[in-house]
Scaffold this active site. Structure first.
Site, PDB file in Angstrom:
ATOM      1  N   GLY A  44       0.825  -1.204   0.000  1.00  0.00           N
ATOM      2  CA  GLY A  44       0.000   0.000   0.000  1.00  0.00           C
ATOM      3  C   GLY A  44       0.859   1.254   0.000  1.00  0.00           C
ATOM      4  O   GLY A  44       1.887   1.311  -0.678  1.00  0.00           O
ATOM      5  N   GLU A  61      22.472  -6.042 -21.034  1.00  0.00           N
ATOM      6  CA  GLU A  61      22.784  -7.393 -21.545  1.00  0.00           C
ATOM      7  C   GLU A  61      21.743  -7.853 -22.573  1.00  0.00           C
ATOM      8  O   GLU A  61      21.390  -9.033 -22.628  1.00  0.00           O
ATOM      9  CB  GLU A  61      22.861  -8.397 -20.398  1.00  0.00           C
ATOM     10  CG  GLU A  61      24.210  -9.026 -20.088  1.00  0.00           C
ATOM     11  CD  GLU A  61      25.175  -9.195 -21.227  1.00  0.00           C
ATOM     12  OE1 GLU A  61      25.731  -8.157 -21.670  1.00  0.00           O
ATOM     13  OE2 GLU A  61      25.415 -10.311 -21.680  1.00  0.00           O
TER      14      GLU A  61
HETATM   15  C1  LIG Z   1      22.715   1.159 -16.047  1.00  0.00           C
HETATM   16  C2  LIG Z   1      23.275   0.621 -17.322  1.00  0.00           C
HETATM   17  C3  LIG Z   1      24.439  -0.134 -17.308  1.00  0.00           C
HETATM   18  C4  LIG Z   1      24.992  -0.594 -18.506  1.00  0.00           C
HETATM   19  N1  LIG Z   1      26.196  -1.251 -18.483  1.00  0.00           N
HETATM   20  C5  LIG Z   1      26.815  -1.526 -19.661  1.00  0.00           C
HETATM   21  C6  LIG Z   1      28.155  -2.011 -19.685  1.00  0.00           C
HETATM   22  O1  LIG Z   1      28.773  -2.231 -18.629  1.00  0.00           O
HETATM   23  N2  LIG Z   1      28.753  -2.223 -20.884  1.00  0.00           N
HETATM   24  C7  LIG Z   1      28.103  -1.995 -22.062  1.00  0.00           C
HETATM   25  O2  LIG Z   1      28.705  -2.200 -23.110  1.00  0.00           O
HETATM   26  N3  LIG Z   1      26.829  -1.549 -22.082  1.00  0.00           N
HETATM   27  C8  LIG Z   1      26.174  -1.293 -20.925  1.00  0.00           C
HETATM   28  N4  LIG Z   1      24.894  -0.791 -20.918  1.00  0.00           N
HETATM   29  C9  LIG Z   1      24.218  -0.572 -22.187  1.00  0.00           C
HETATM   30  C10 LIG Z   1      23.025  -1.489 -22.437  1.00  0.00           C
HETATM   31  O3  LIG Z   1      23.466  -2.784 -22.713  1.00  0.00           O
HETATM   32  C11 LIG Z   1      22.212  -0.845 -23.573  1.00  0.00           C
HETATM   33  O4  LIG Z   1      21.580   0.307 -23.010  1.00  0.00           O
HETATM   34  C12 LIG Z   1      21.193  -1.780 -24.168  1.00  0.00           C
HETATM   35  O5  LIG Z   1      21.835  -2.807 -24.875  1.00  0.00           O
HETATM   36  C13 LIG Z   1      20.221  -1.056 -25.114  1.00  0.00           C
HETATM   37  O6  LIG Z   1      20.862  -0.205 -25.994  1.00  0.00           O
HETATM   38  P1  LIG Z   1      20.329   1.300 -26.132  1.00  0.00           P
HETATM   39  O7  LIG Z   1      20.251   1.864 -24.768  1.00  0.00           O
HETATM   40  O8  LIG Z   1      21.167   2.015 -27.119  1.00  0.00           O
HETATM   41  O9  LIG Z   1      18.851   1.158 -26.681  1.00  0.00           O
HETATM   42  P2  LIG Z   1      18.390   0.957 -28.208  1.00  0.00           P
HETATM   43  O10 LIG Z   1      19.130  -0.158 -28.821  1.00  0.00           O
HETATM   44  O11 LIG Z   1      18.372   2.251 -28.891  1.00  0.00           O
HETATM   45  O12 LIG Z   1      16.890   0.477 -27.974  1.00  0.00           O
HETATM   46  C14 LIG Z   1      15.815   1.385 -27.672  1.00  0.00           C
HETATM   47  C15 LIG Z   1      14.532   0.562 -27.651  1.00  0.00           C
HETATM   48  O13 LIG Z   1      14.304  -0.008 -28.954  1.00  0.00           O
HETATM   49  C16 LIG Z   1      14.174  -1.416 -28.858  1.00  0.00           C
HETATM   50  N5  LIG Z   1      14.771  -2.059 -30.025  1.00  0.00           N
HETATM   51  C17 LIG Z   1      16.047  -1.957 -30.447  1.00  0.00           C
HETATM   52  N6  LIG Z   1      16.243  -2.729 -31.529  1.00  0.00           N
HETATM   53  C18 LIG Z   1      15.074  -3.338 -31.784  1.00  0.00           C
HETATM   54  C19 LIG Z   1      14.635  -4.266 -32.763  1.00  0.00           C
HETATM   55  N7  LIG Z   1      15.433  -4.772 -33.687  1.00  0.00           N
HETATM   56  N8  LIG Z   1      13.341  -4.665 -32.731  1.00  0.00           N
HETATM   57  C20 LIG Z   1      12.486  -4.190 -31.803  1.00  0.00           C
HETATM   58  N9  LIG Z   1      12.857  -3.310 -30.849  1.00  0.00           N
HETATM   59  C21 LIG Z   1      14.129  -2.900 -30.831  1.00  0.00           C
HETATM   60  C22 LIG Z   1      14.919  -1.786 -27.571  1.00  0.00           C
HETATM   61  O14 LIG Z   1      14.496  -3.027 -27.057  1.00  0.00           O
HETATM   62  C23 LIG Z   1      14.563  -0.620 -26.681  1.00  0.00           C
HETATM   63  O15 LIG Z   1      13.303  -0.817 -26.130  1.00  0.00           O
HETATM   64  C24 LIG Z   1      24.319  -0.353 -19.727  1.00  0.00           C
HETATM   65  C25 LIG Z   1      23.123   0.383 -19.732  1.00  0.00           C
HETATM   66  C26 LIG Z   1      22.619   0.881 -18.559  1.00  0.00           C
HETATM   67  C27 LIG Z   1      21.375   1.735 -18.611  1.00  0.00           C
END
Ligand SMILES: Cc1cc2nc3c(=O)[nH]c(=O)nc-3n(C[C@H](O)[C@H](O)[C@H](O)COP(=O)(O)OP(=O)(O)OC[C@H]3O[C@@H](n4cnc5c(N)ncnc54)[C@H](O)[C@@H]3O)c2cc1C
Length: 536
Positions: free
Chosen positions: A347, A371
């Site tokens: 709540g 990941e």
């Molecule tokens: C707190 C935090 C810690 C992190 N740590 C690390 C790290 O240590 N090392 C590292 O390398 N990275 C790291 N990351 C990065 C993380 O892995 C990425 O943010 C993630 O892979 C998504 O990439 P993006 O943020 O560019 O989103 P985008 O790829 O731009 O995606 C945006 C949205 O579009 C969707 N989307 C993308 N492609 C498609 C598709 N083909 N079909 C349908 N939907 C799609 C995604 O699911 C998401 O909802 C971290 C991120 C955060 C926030």
């Protein structure tokens, strides 16, 4: 299934015991709330966990490099326990494990000894630099370049330029594994802190896991000797990243499980104490059946699947990337939903910082993003399972159906078998009807694939463990999976405007009535699960 890799039971219990003790002094609720509130990175705590006194990182490192050589099962248990304490601190360890992985799978013997040996012995903080501002889910779009510097015909060094985004441990790491483009293709490099031109950029202010450090890593004319190319061969980077997805996604799945459990355990405890309308909340069926029971059952399903994949990895089965995706998708979405419902279960108190569940909810949210986002997992799951089903003419699922049927009614063997057969039929029929060419349909099917595979794993686990409460949970889960499968199928057939005769044919083939009109998952079984859930 025989487990062949990993720690002996005593060592694992000792490590889990250490983590429990840390929850009483170093990583207490009070401290975690303060880190979260003030956006504090507890670097001293992370360094303490890496110190010779604790050596938590050794679980993730191979024995020949001075680690303990934990297997997938050990890594899952330790990751789950860490996530239950604080997902921000756990994330620092995820980054150390991820950052070490390209070395673990791709380095030469000399590089393993030189770098992984130091990570183990000196307790170095590692960061994994893959993501870039323009290369998120699509890693292949990376822009960071490693330009060879030649001496005659040989590459003497590389010059790196680019920006890495959202890097965990980005401002505190001692060692970085960085993915960059070379003439031979994407490749991982290992870089030491203090290398000229390598600097942390902006630190992110985040929704959750505020105790973890997330920063840009900027590379400006960073020159490193050629022997810091992991494996000494260009173009192996994406292969090295893919090779460990079975493990790393399982680790994040365990984070989702641990986060969800941490929240739900608080909600269950609260429901025993809190009285409204003259009764403890746990006696109100609307409350338990809406907010507690479904999450409890689904988290048990997530555990069953994670345990099965871990055992397969430990028995030496290669790959299992699709299984890693299935485990991650389900456990993280389930953990997230469980934390959300736990806020509601407390709540107004659930909405307040002091009661911890709202922090857990913000923390666990990241597990569906890093990941590989849930949507990327859905793409992978559909693509690979569709191919496997077509290639095997459905036997990939029908063989498993026959196997679980033999496990009997106590674990809903017949219903789960029916679900697996119906899934195989659906994937093959939708292909014929050209119903699954849209990504939105593929994503829905990926969810059903994920659930059916969890039901199969749950069935096998419940048959093995033979706890009556767990078996009742397995039956309740089976009923949910069957209902969701039928709903997706019928809705897709309708949305695709499939002719009525073909719909009738489909309904008969999968036996919709048998899937829906089943006594499995009865009210009595739900009550049995609740009684088991409330046992202290
Ligand atoms: C707190 C935090 C810690 C992190 N740590 C690390 C790290 O240590 N090392 C590292 O390398 N990275 C790291 N990351 C990065 C993380 O892995 C990425 O943010 C993630 O892979 C998504 O990439 P993006 O943020 O560019 O989103 P985008 O790829 O731009 O995606 C945006 C949205 O579009 C969707 N989307 C993308 N492609 C498609 C598709 N083909 N079909 C349908 N939907 C799609 C995604 O699911 C998401 O909802 C971290 C991120 C955060 C926030």
């Amino acid at each position: 299934m025989t487990t062949t890799a990993g720690l002996d039971r005593e060592t694992l219990d000792l490590i889990l015991g250490t983590l429990k003790d840390l929850g009483k002094d170093l990583i207490t609720d009070e401290r975690c709330l303060e880190w979260d509130e003030k956006d504090i990175l507890p670097e001293d705590v992370i360094r303490k966990l890496l110190s010779p006194d604790v050596g938590m990182h050794l679980v993730f490192l191979p024995e020949d490099c001075g680690g303990l050589g934990g297997g997938a099962h050990d890594i899952y248990r330790v990751s789950e326990a860490m996530a239950k304490l604080d997902l921000g601190v756990a994330t620092a360890f995820l980054a150390i494990a991820l950052g070490s992985d390209p070395l673990r799978v791709g380095a030469t013997d000399e590089q393993r000894e030189r770098w992984l040996g130091r990570v183990a012995e000196e307790g170095l903080v590692v960061a994994y630099g893959v993501t870039e501002p323009e290369a998120g889910s699509n890693v292949a779009a990376l822009k960071t370049v490693a330009e060879p510097i030649m001496e005659g015909d040989t590459v003497k060094a590389y010059r790196l330029n680019g920006t890495k985004q959202f890097i965990s441990n980005g401002s505190i790491a001692d060692l970085f594994t960085i993915l960059a483009k070379t003439p031979g293709g994407p490749s991982f490099f290992v870089l030491e802190k203090g290398t000229p031109g390598l600097t942390p950029g902006r630190m992110e202010v985040k929704h959750g896991i505020r105790s973890s450090n997330t920063a840009q890593v900027i590379l400006e004319d960073v020159e490193i000797p050629a022997d810091q190319l992991i494996g000494l061969e260009e173009g192996k980077g994406l292969h090295q990243a893919n090779e460990v997805f079975g493990f790393t996604r399982l680790m994040v799945a365990a984070f989702g499980l641990g986060g969800g459990e941490a929240a739900l355990e608080r909600a269950i405890a609260y429901s025993r104490e809190r009285k409204q309308f003259g009764k403890p909340l746990c006696e109100l069926r609307g409350y338990t059946h809406k907010l507690l029971l479904p999450n409890f059952v689904r988290l048990e399903a997530a555990r069953a699947y994670i345990e099965e994949v871990a055992a397969r990895l430990d028995s030496g089965e290669p790959g299992l990337q699709t299984e890693g995706s299935i485990a991650k998708l389900y456990a993280t979405e389930t953990g997230n939903a469980a934390a959300e419902d736990s806020i509601q279960a407390l709540g107004g108190y659930g909405y307040c910082h002091e009661y911890v569940v709202e922090k857990i909810k913000r923390d666990v949210r990241i597990t569906t993003i890093y990941e590989g986002t849930s949507e990327i997992q859905q793409s992978i799951i559909y693509l690979f399972r569709f191919r496997q089903t077509v290639r095997s003419k459905g036997a990939f699922y029908t063989d498993q159906a026959a196997e679980v049927r033999a496990l009997g009614d106590a674990v809903a063997g017949d219903l789960v078998g029916r679900c697996a057969e119906a899934l195989a039929h659906t994937l093959l029929t939708f292909r014929k009807l050209k119903l699954a060419s849209g990504q939105h349909v593929q994503f829905e099917l990926a969810l059903r694939i994920t659930e059916v595979e969890h039901a199969l794993a749950f069935c096998r686990r419940a048959a093995r463990v033979e706890t009556p409460g767990l078996q009742a949970a397995c039956r309740v889960f089976a009923a949910e999976v069957a209902t969701n499968l039928v709903t997706t199928c019928l809705r897709t057939l309708a949305a695709g405007k499939i002719e009525p005769e073909k719909v009738t044919e489909f309904k008969q083939a999968v036996d919709v009535e048998a899937l829906l009109e089943t006594p499995v998952g009865s009210f009595e079984e739900m009550a049995e699960v609740i009684a088991w859930m409330l046992e202290e």
